[in-house]
Design an enzyme around this catalytic site. Structure first.
Site, mmCIF file in Angstrom:
data_model
loop_
_atom_site.group_PDB
_atom_site.id
_atom_site.type_symbol
_atom_site.label_atom_id
_atom_site.label_comp_id
_atom_site.label_asym_id
_atom_site.label_seq_id
_atom_site.Cartn_x
_atom_site.Cartn_y
_atom_site.Cartn_z
ATOM 1 N N ASN A 17 -4.640 -16.296 -2.415
ATOM 2 C CA ASN A 17 -4.243 -15.817 -3.747
ATOM 3 C C ASN A 17 -5.408 -15.805 -4.751
ATOM 4 O O ASN A 17 -5.334 -15.126 -5.779
ATOM 5 C CB ASN A 17 -3.086 -16.656 -4.320
ATOM 6 C CG ASN A 17 -1.768 -16.443 -3.617
ATOM 7 O OD1 ASN A 17 -0.944 -17.349 -3.516
ATOM 8 N ND2 ASN A 17 -1.526 -15.233 -3.109
ATOM 9 N N ASP A 43 8.341 -16.467 -3.013
ATOM 10 C CA ASP A 43 7.704 -15.150 -3.022
ATOM 11 C C ASP A 43 8.538 -14.120 -3.789
ATOM 12 O O ASP A 43 9.762 -14.202 -3.813
ATOM 13 C CB ASP A 43 7.485 -14.685 -1.563
ATOM 14 C CG ASP A 43 6.486 -13.539 -1.475
ATOM 15 O OD1 ASP A 43 5.719 -13.343 -2.438
ATOM 16 O OD2 ASP A 43 6.471 -12.851 -0.441
HETATM 17 C C1 IPE Z 1 2.521 -16.530 -0.045
HETATM 18 O O1 IPE Z 1 2.873 -15.421 -0.786
HETATM 19 C C2 IPE Z 1 1.890 -17.552 -0.940
HETATM 20 C C3 IPE Z 1 2.771 -18.139 -1.940
HETATM 21 C C4 IPE Z 1 4.048 -17.964 -2.041
HETATM 22 C C5 IPE Z 1 2.142 -19.019 -2.863
HETATM 23 P P1 IPE Z 1 1.931 -14.118 -0.812
HETATM 24 O O2 IPE Z 1 2.636 -13.116 -1.638
HETATM 25 O O3 IPE Z 1 0.568 -14.498 -1.242
HETATM 26 O O4 IPE Z 1 1.896 -13.726 0.717
HETATM 27 P P2 IPE Z 1 1.578 -12.337 1.413
HETATM 28 O O5 IPE Z 1 0.234 -11.904 0.909
HETATM 29 O O6 IPE Z 1 2.648 -11.388 1.000
HETATM 30 O O7 IPE Z 1 1.622 -12.639 2.870
HETATM 31 C C1 IPE Z 2 4.842 -15.363 -5.358
HETATM 32 O O1 IPE Z 2 5.116 -14.098 -5.856
HETATM 33 C C2 IPE Z 2 3.924 -16.174 -6.247
HETATM 34 C C3 IPE Z 2 2.566 -16.317 -5.739
HETATM 35 C C4 IPE Z 2 2.127 -15.906 -4.588
HETATM 36 C C5 IPE Z 2 1.621 -17.012 -6.607
HETATM 37 P P1 IPE Z 2 4.095 -12.903 -5.693
HETATM 38 O O2 IPE Z 2 3.128 -12.946 -6.837
HETATM 39 O O3 IPE Z 2 3.477 -12.907 -4.352
HETATM 40 O O4 IPE Z 2 5.044 -11.654 -5.869
HETATM 41 P P2 IPE Z 2 5.088 -10.348 -4.937
HETATM 42 O O5 IPE Z 2 5.242 -10.836 -3.526
HETATM 43 O O6 IPE Z 2 3.811 -9.603 -5.149
HETATM 44 O O7 IPE Z 2 6.286 -9.614 -5.425
HETATM 45 MG MG MG Z 3 4.041 -12.148 -2.582
#
Ligand code: IPE
Ligand code: IPE
Ligand code: MG
Length: 253
Positions: A69, A21
């Site tokens: 996502n 994340d």
């Molecule tokens: C969790 O991250 C999913 C992945 C790392 C693929 P998100 O960024 O989607 O999670 P939330 O929305 O902050 O809980």
């Molecule tokens: C994790 O990073 C990757 C995916 C969930 C695909 P994020 O895209 O969630 O990045 P933040 O959490 O918004 O910084």
């Molecule tokens: Mg994230």
């Protein structure tokens, strides 16, 4: 001394799972679009996979894309899918060189057909590798897989293949796409968020949780070693008292 040098290789977790994340925030801090962060996240994936394989960890599971996502802006979803395809194409040689088997869990049917096809080709092309299994959680939702497993079992009952008494925890586990992977002993989440976000809810019942403050694109081998080092200093009690756990260790010795 580095964390790696302090690790007890006899007490490695066999399965490490990572919620990767923080790509978007990493990019934002640099005044760049979120997709810039995703691209840099690939380096961290390589570092995590290499370090886990080098240590002797048998299973590494990476949360790469959740079903939730899909709700992100189309531009970002398209960029992530493109990156996934590019990475699979690029890394297949390295996977074979390092004897890493690729595996995937999640609602894989919902992936773009081109990616689905390439993913399964790569899974087949790496199926003979036995050093480590790298599982990508793609279009993944733990609640979905639990509901799917319940539906599967209900169908078996309605077709008189099993009875309600046959449903045990172990049996339920065989219905999850992660089967036969062992439950992760260690779950790492980067970016300083303290939640599970619908990941492996059944499988992490007794998993040790480790939260790393770095954003995913900054994650390096040493961060994985630090997480394992931290894990090795914990006492896993599984409901017992500390004395019982200590005594068992003594008995075994
Ligand atoms: C969790 O991250 C999913 C992945 C790392 C693929 P998100 O960024 O989607 O999670 P939330 O929305 O902050 O809980
Ligand atoms: C994790 O990073 C990757 C995916 C969930 C695909 P994020 O895209 O969630 O990045 P933040 O959490 O918004 O910084
Ligand atoms: Mg994230």
């Amino acid at each position: 001394m580095s964390y790696k040098e302090q690790l007890d290789l006899e007490k490695l977790p066999s399965h490490v799972a990572i919620i990767m994340d923080g790509n978007g925030r990493w990019a934002k801090f640099r005044g760049k679009p979120r997709t810039f962060g995703h691209r840099h996240g690939v380096t961290a994936v390589r570092e995590a996979a290499e370090s886990a394989a080098e240590l002797g960890i048998k299973y590494l599971t990476l949360y790469a894309f959740s079903t939730e996502n899909w709700k992100r802006p189309k531009f970002e979803v398209d960029a992530l899918m493109h990156l996934l395809l590019q990475t699979i194409n690029k890394e297949v040689k390295t996977l074979n060189k390092n004897k890493i088997r690729l595996n995937a869990i999640g609602n894989l049917d919902s992936l773009p057909p081109q990616i689905y096809k390439r993913l399964f080709q790569t899974i087949q092309e790496t199926a003979h590798n036995d050093r480590m299994t790298l599982t990508l959680a793609l279009s993944y939702s733990s609640r979905c897989e639990i509901v799917d497993a319940v539906r599967d079992i209900a169908r078996e009952i309605s077709e008189n293949k099993i009875t309600a008494d046959d449903i045990t925890g172990d049996y339920f586990n065989t219905k999850l796409p992660s089967y036969p992977l062992p439950d992760p002993e260690l779950l790492i989440r980067t970016s300083g968020e303290y939640r599970i976000s619908n990941f492996l809810l059944w499988q992490i019942a007794y998993t040790e949780l480790y939260f790393c403050q770095k954003f995913w694109p900054d994650f390096r081998k040493e961060d994985l070693y630090e997480a394992v080092y931290n894990y090795q200093r914990r006492e896993r009690r599984f409901g017992k008292t500390s004395d019982q756990v200590q005594k068992n260790i003594a008995d075994e010795g």
